[in-house]
Design an enzyme around this catalytic site. Structure first.
Site: not given
Ligand code: ADP
Ligand code: ZN
Length: 222
Positions: A13, A88, A124, A157, A168
């Site tokens: 996203k 969300r 990431r 992160r 998540r």
């Protein structure tokens, strides 16, 4: 153009939102970025959000909605905006419809397999100083561990740890996936194959955005 980017964590996203924003000139509004900024500033919103984000849960609807309400009232959002990571939940979808009744015009969802998601999130790396995002395999920085843009040290992160990724995804399937049906009924839902390099995914998105717009209010009277 008012665009909502739906899609699981790790569906790309953020990267797609940035590319669409550069191409269209409309600002990308990421509630994840707004919340991480609040955490860095250690303000009341950030203090409330930090632990929830670390655990992979969702921050309270009212808190996030207030951030979005303030942000889209800014002059650069008048002509349109790209919402990344909001709504969300069904409650958030209802809230944005109350704030901005004619919207959204397009909801873009990226279909991505679970393996791809876990690979993207676990690899990431972000630059805490300037916000740039990298991936150890797919988008490596020129020098390992160092930001191309500002030479800051890259970090993972907190919520990209393996256990939090699973939480998540669970929260996504429970709270966010039901939004697909809502927007399908409104006629604003578009799904794009999210597998592959960013350029490939983006060209699919550009094709969808160049196509016919869903007509406003379609499906509402039924
Ligand atoms: P991702 O989509 O990769 O999970 P985001 O940066 O969009 O990453 O969000 C990170 C975290 O911020 C979420 O896991 C959640 O805790 C919080 N968050 C972001 N947007 C929302 C939202 N609309 N409602 C509730 N919590 C949110
Ligand atoms: Zn940087």
């Amino acid at each position: 153009m008012r665009l909502i980017l739906l899609g699981a964590p790790g569906s790309g996203k953020g990267t797609m939102g940035e590319m669409i924003s550069r191409a269209t000139g409309f600002p990308r509004i990421s509630t994840g970025d707004l919340l991480r900024k609040a955490v860095r500033e250690d303000n009341p919103v950030g203090r409330k959000a930090e632990a929830v984000m670390k655990s992979g849960g969702l921050v309270e609807d009212a808190t996030v909605t207030e951030l979005v309400r303030e942000r889209i009232a800014a002059p650069d959002c008048l002509g349109g905006y790209i919402l990344d990571g909001y709504p969300r939940t069904i409650a958030q979808a209802e809230a944005i419809e109350a704030i901005d009744p004619a919207r959204p015009e397009i909801v873009l969802d990226r279909a991505v397999g679970e393996e791809t998601i876990v690979g993207r999130l676990s690899g990431r790396r972000i630059c805490p100083s300037c916000g740039a995002v990298f991936h150890v395999v797919n988008m490596p920085p020129k020098v390992a561990g160092v930001c191309d843009a500002c030479e800051g040290d890259l970090v993972q992160r907190a919520d990209d740890a393996a256990a939090t990724i699973r939480e998540r995804l669970r929260v996504y399937h429970e709270a966010t996936a039901p939004l697909q049906a809502r927007y399908r009924n409104k006629g604003t839902y578009r799904s794009v194959d999210g597998e592959g390099f960013p350029e490939e995914v983006y060209s699919r998105i550009a094709g969808v955005l160049a196509g016919p717009r869903p007509s406003a209010g379609k499906g509402r009277s039924a």
